[in-house]
Design a protein around this motif. Structure first.
Motif, PDB file in Angstrom:
ATOM      1  N   ASP A 411     120.454  31.244  -9.600  1.00 43.25           N
ATOM      2  CA  ASP A 411     120.922  30.722 -10.896  1.00 43.25           C
ATOM      3  C   ASP A 411     120.862  29.205 -10.753  1.00 43.25           C
ATOM      4  OD1 ASP A 411     122.116  30.241 -13.316  1.00 43.25           O
ATOM      5  OD2 ASP A 411     124.104  30.982 -12.746  1.00 43.25           O
ATOM      6  N   ARG A 412     119.640  28.705 -10.654  1.00 41.61           N
ATOM      7  CA  ARG A 412     119.429  27.368 -10.104  1.00 41.61           C
ATOM      8  C   ARG A 412     119.721  26.224 -11.071  1.00 41.61           C
ATOM      9  NH1 ARG A 412     113.537  28.736  -7.849  1.00 41.61           N
ATOM     10  NH2 ARG A 412     113.577  29.812  -9.845  1.00 41.61           N
ATOM     11  N   ALA A 413     120.115  25.106 -10.455  1.00 42.86           N
ATOM     12  CA  ALA A 413     120.366  23.862 -11.187  1.00 42.86           C
ATOM     13  C   ALA A 413     119.582  22.745 -10.503  1.00 42.86           C
ATOM     14  CB  ALA A 413     121.852  23.539 -11.203  1.00 42.86           C
ATOM     15  N   TRP A 414     119.204  21.746 -11.286  1.00 44.31           N
ATOM     16  CA  TRP A 414     118.414  20.642 -10.742  1.00 44.31           C
ATOM     17  C   TRP A 414     119.046  19.319 -11.160  1.00 44.31           C
ATOM     18  CZ3 TRP A 414     115.179  20.726  -6.927  1.00 44.31           C
ATOM     19  CH2 TRP A 414     114.374  19.609  -6.659  1.00 44.31           C
ATOM     20  N   GLU A 415     119.207  18.439 -10.180  1.00 41.23           N
ATOM     21  CA  GLU A 415     119.895  17.181 -10.447  1.00 41.23           C
ATOM     22  C   GLU A 415     119.001  16.160 -11.146  1.00 41.23           C
ATOM     23  OE1 GLU A 415     122.591  13.770  -8.166  1.00 41.23           O
ATOM     24  OE2 GLU A 415     121.373  15.173  -6.997  1.00 41.23           O
ATOM     25  N   LEU A 416     119.571  15.503 -12.123  1.00 45.48           N
ATOM     26  CA  LEU A 416     118.948  14.372 -12.801  1.00 45.48           C
ATOM     27  C   LEU A 416     119.763  13.122 -12.479  1.00 45.48           C
ATOM     28  CD1 LEU A 416     118.315  16.083 -16.248  1.00 45.48           C
ATOM     29  CD2 LEU A 416     116.599  15.542 -14.532  1.00 45.48           C
ATOM     30  N   PRO A 417     119.152  11.939 -12.553  1.00 50.73           N
ATOM     31  CA  PRO A 417     119.879  10.726 -12.153  1.00 50.73           C
ATOM     32  C   PRO A 417     120.948  10.324 -13.161  1.00 50.73           C
ATOM     33  CG  PRO A 417     117.725  10.152 -13.044  1.00 50.73           C
ATOM     34  CD  PRO A 417     117.751  11.642 -12.925  1.00 50.73           C
ATOM     35  N   LEU A 418     122.029   9.793 -12.650  1.00 48.79           N
ATOM     36  CA  LEU A 418     123.098   9.274 -13.510  1.00 48.79           C
ATOM     37  C   LEU A 418     123.310   7.806 -13.139  1.00 48.79           C
ATOM     38  CD1 LEU A 418     125.092  10.288 -15.708  1.00 48.79           C
ATOM     39  CD2 LEU A 418     126.775  10.608 -13.896  1.00 48.79           C
ATOM     40  N   TRP A 419     122.256   7.021 -13.277  1.00 48.35           N
ATOM     41  CA  TRP A 419     122.297   5.619 -12.885  1.00 48.35           C
ATOM     42  C   TRP A 419     122.915   4.770 -13.990  1.00 48.35           C
ATOM     43  CZ3 TRP A 419     116.461   6.205 -11.599  1.00 48.35           C
ATOM     44  CH2 TRP A 419     116.325   6.924 -10.408  1.00 48.35           C
ATOM     45  N   ASP A 420     123.562   3.690 -13.573  1.00 42.87           N
ATOM     46  CA  ASP A 420     124.186   2.780 -14.537  1.00 42.87           C
ATOM     47  C   ASP A 420     123.170   2.154 -15.490  1.00 42.87           C
ATOM     48  OD1 ASP A 420     126.720   3.217 -13.653  1.00 42.87           O
ATOM     49  OD2 ASP A 420     126.807   1.461 -12.348  1.00 42.87           O
ATOM     50  N   ASP A 421     121.923   2.113 -15.067  1.00 44.01           N
ATOM     51  CA  ASP A 421     120.874   1.531 -15.914  1.00 44.01           C
ATOM     52  C   ASP A 421     120.818   2.192 -17.292  1.00 44.01           C
ATOM     53  OD1 ASP A 421     120.297   1.720 -13.020  1.00 44.01           O
ATOM     54  OD2 ASP A 421     118.621   0.381 -13.470  1.00 44.01           O
ATOM     55  N   TYR A 422     121.162   3.492 -17.335  1.00 42.37           N
ATOM     56  CA  TYR A 422     121.090   4.228 -18.598  1.00 42.37           C
ATOM     57  C   TYR A 422     122.279   3.956 -19.509  1.00 42.37           C
ATOM     58  CZ  TYR A 422     117.356   7.029 -16.458  1.00 42.37           C
ATOM     59  OH  TYR A 422     116.184   7.445 -15.868  1.00 42.37           O
ATOM     60  N   GLN A 423     123.363   3.419 -18.953  1.00 38.33           N
ATOM     61  CA  GLN A 423     124.573   3.209 -19.750  1.00 38.33           C
ATOM     62  C   GLN A 423     124.343   2.221 -20.903  1.00 38.33           C
ATOM     63  OE1 GLN A 423     127.439   4.758 -19.654  1.00 38.33           O
ATOM     64  NE2 GLN A 423     127.613   5.704 -17.628  1.00 38.33           N
ATOM     65  N   ASP A 424     123.449   1.275 -20.694  1.00 40.29           N
ATOM     66  CA  ASP A 424     123.193   0.271 -21.731  1.00 40.29           C
ATOM     67  C   ASP A 424     122.689   0.893 -23.033  1.00 40.29           C
ATOM     68  OD1 ASP A 424     124.008  -1.741 -20.080  1.00 40.29           O
ATOM     69  OD2 ASP A 424     121.992  -2.405 -19.527  1.00 40.29           O
ATOM     70  N   LEU A 425     122.085   2.077 -22.940  1.00 38.92           N
ATOM     71  CA  LEU A 425     121.544   2.725 -24.138  1.00 38.92           C
ATOM     72  C   LEU A 425     122.644   3.194 -25.082  1.00 38.92           C
ATOM     73  CD1 LEU A 425     118.696   4.815 -22.456  1.00 38.92           C
ATOM     74  CD2 LEU A 425     118.449   2.713 -23.783  1.00 38.92           C
ATOM     75  N   LEU A 426     123.875   3.235 -24.607  1.00 38.87           N
ATOM     76  CA  LEU A 426     125.003   3.692 -25.427  1.00 38.87           C
ATOM     77  C   LEU A 426     125.767   2.545 -26.096  1.00 38.87           C
ATOM     78  CD1 LEU A 426     126.434   6.442 -23.028  1.00 38.87           C
ATOM     79  CD2 LEU A 426     125.147   6.829 -25.142  1.00 38.87           C
ATOM     80  N   LYS A 427     125.258   1.338 -25.978  1.00 36.44           N
ATOM     81  CA  LYS A 427     125.951   0.189 -26.553  1.00 36.44           C
ATOM     82  C   LYS A 427     126.030   0.283 -28.073  1.00 36.44           C
ATOM     83  CE  LYS A 427     125.145  -3.315 -22.970  1.00 36.44           C
ATOM     84  NZ  LYS A 427     124.480  -4.603 -22.656  1.00 36.44           N
ATOM     85  N   SER A 428     127.172  -0.136 -28.592  1.00 36.50           N
ATOM     86  CA  SER A 428     127.387  -0.186 -30.044  1.00 36.50           C
ATOM     87  C   SER A 428     127.921  -1.565 -30.405  1.00 36.50           C
ATOM     88  CB  SER A 428     128.396   0.887 -30.466  1.00 36.50           C
ATOM     89  OG  SER A 428     128.891   0.626 -31.771  1.00 36.50           O
ATOM     90  N   PRO A 429     127.463  -2.158 -31.512  1.00 33.82           N
ATOM     91  CA  PRO A 429     128.009  -3.456 -31.923  1.00 33.82           C
ATOM     92  C   PRO A 429     129.398  -3.353 -32.547  1.00 33.82           C
ATOM     93  CG  PRO A 429     126.388  -2.712 -33.521  1.00 33.82           C
ATOM     94  CD  PRO A 429     126.365  -1.725 -32.387  1.00 33.82           C
TER      95      PRO A 429
END
Length: 497
Positions: A411-429
């Motif tokens: 029942d396999r799972a595969w890891e994806l990266p959770l790097w801080d670099d992606y956090q900027d995409l959630l910015k809101s003004p």
């Protein structure tokens, strides 16, 4: 269905259906050799005559075999002996059980668990054989006046052991049976239509679980959620006439001093997308958007059924996501239970909005670990298909535990990266964050959003959008990731082989 173990010689086993594995080439399994000898070389003759080749996925039913007490032989192909792996072995089990289910047999003895397979211990094979039998026998035709499939007459499966059955072996069968019960609950809840499986229905199912297993159960209503400041969750519920529920179940079978593991399951009982409405095609499948909730309830059912010595908390935030006149609009800003503000750019990214308040609520249990399970992003299906569950987290040991559990149960799972670099995409003004990060890396940015509410504990996220159900003419809930989660908790409780 009843499950048990049995030893002896194949020719002495009295049953409606005796399952035997046959290799295409190489030395045959011991049980198959013994049955072949007792039947005056029946299996060997069938191979020589070309009636059965032993290729992976092949099967043959032989009725009233000479020299055997079994009413039927179910011969199933294992492929080449030197190429047998866990995938082929599991396929053989499914092929064999489906062949049995196509007959009038009421009981069966499966010898495939006695065959050594790289990467699977004897106990693991026994447990998996039980789980696969339950998986194949599952039916959901409660709403059909004429069942779509032949009724299941098989009510007992015995797993054959080569030597004397040990306690570890009988425990493995008991554990497998508990996992089957958990998966069946998960599949039933997932397959129910949205007009029946409402948030209130899920809350009532939680109460039933609590009563059956003596669990603590708390159901928070809308007023209590408002008092706690769960305005992110409530923003999703605004467009629906169905009242939201916040379900908390506690299973305490570990030491009092042990911190609990917390499982959080997304419970969107129907997801239209809200004001950001989804296309009509395949929208019926959005009844499966509560499969995260169903899987954590099913896992709790399995854990309680096997009386696992662990402390476990299950949290289910549940609501519909509907485009009513009071529905949240794109651009609205809400304050989550954590105090962080969220600009809701897309109301179809609602799963993270209900999960974030649940993840904040989980802090009060001072958890050893928190795992959330959600049909969260279509991007995960694009990335991993329907084979692997997406896995992300803020704690490497926890992520590794879950990946290992998935590998052990297929029942396999595969890891994806959770790097801080992606956090900027959630910015809101206008707010602390937006609820979407744009087109790219959708599974990752969804997890980045959740990670902002999990600073207080080790946390992992399972995105089951591709694995919780299958599509097409045989569409239906799969019961995943109950095997993964149960194995993970077994290992935490020191009960994994």
């Amino acid at each position: 269905m009843k499950f048990s173990t049995k030893t002896g010689t194949p020719q002495s086993l009295s049953t409606d259906a005796l399952i035997l594995g046959v290799f295409e080439s190489g030395a045959q399994p011991a049980a198959t050799l013994a049955a072949d000898e007792a039947s005056n070389g029946l299996i060997g003759r069938l191979q020589k005559q070309g009636d059965f080749n032993g290729k992976t996925g092949s099967s043959l039913i032989v009725r009233h075999p000479e020299g055997l007490k079994a009413a039927r032989l179910i011969l199933v192909g294992l492929g080449k002996a030197d190429e047998l792996n866990s995938k082929n072995w599991m396929q053989a089990n499914r092929t064999a059980l489906n062949a049995v289910l196509g007959t009038t047999a009421t009981d069966a003895i499966n010898t495939l668990a006695a065959i050594e397979v790289n990467g699977l211990s004897a106990s693991a094979r026994l447990r998996q054989a039980v789980v696969l039998a339950g998986e194949c026998a599952y039916r959901f035709d409660s709403f059909k006046t004429t069942p779509k499939a032949q009724p299941v007459k098989l009510n007992a499966v015995t797993v054959f052991t080569a030597g004397k059955a040990t306690k570890a072996m009988s425990d493995a069968v008991t554990e497998g049976a508990a996992i089957v019960e958990g998966m069946n609950l998960t599949r039933d809840l997932g397959n129910l239509p949205g007009n029946i499986c409402t948030p209130t229905y899920l809350a009532n199912e939680a109460k039933k679980l609590a009563k059956t297993f003596g669990l603590k159960c708390l159901i928070l209503e809308k007023a209590a959620m408002e008092k706690l400041g769960m305005h992110s969750l409530l923003a999703v519920a605004k467009g629906s006439d169905q009242p939201p529920k916040f379900i908390v179940l506690e299973y305490n079978a570990g030491k009092k001093t042990d911190k609990p593991v917390v499982l959080v399951g997304k419970g969107i009982t129907f997801d239209t997308g809200g004001i950001s409405i989804k296309p009509a095609a395949e929208m019926d499948e959005m009844k499966y958007d509560m499969c995260g909730a169903a899987s954590v309830l099913g896992t709790l059912r399995a854990v309680a059924g096997m009386k696992l010595p662990i402390n476990l908390v299950v949290i289910v935030p549940t609501t519909e996501n509907m485009p009513g006149s009071s529905a949240t609009r794109p651009g609205d800003i809400v304050t989550s239970m954590s105090g962080q503000t969220i600009e809701i750019l897309n109301t179809d990214a609602e799963g993270r909005l209900i999960l974030c308040d649940a993840l904040t609520y989980a802090e009060r249990f001072k958890p050893a670990a928190v795992v959330d399970v959600a049909t969260l992003t279509g991007a995960c299906v694009v990335a991993l298909g329907q084979v692997a569950t997406g896995l992300l987290g803020n704690n490497d040991p926890l992520v590794n535990e879950l990946r290992t559990a998935g590998t052990a149960t297929m029942d396999r799972a595969w890891e994806l990266p959770l790097w801080d670099d992606y956090q900027d995409l959630l910015k809101s003004p206008f707010a602390d964050m937006a609820n979407i990060g744009g087109r790219w890396g959708g599974t990752i940015t969804a997890a980045c959003f959740l990670s902002r509410f999990t600073k207080a504990y080790p946390w992992a996220h399972l995105d089951i959008a591709g694995t919780a159900w299958i599509q097409g003419k045989d569409k239906g809930a799969t019961g995943r990731p109950v095997p993964l989660l149960t194995r993970f908790l077994m290992a935490r409780a020191g009960k994994a082989d």
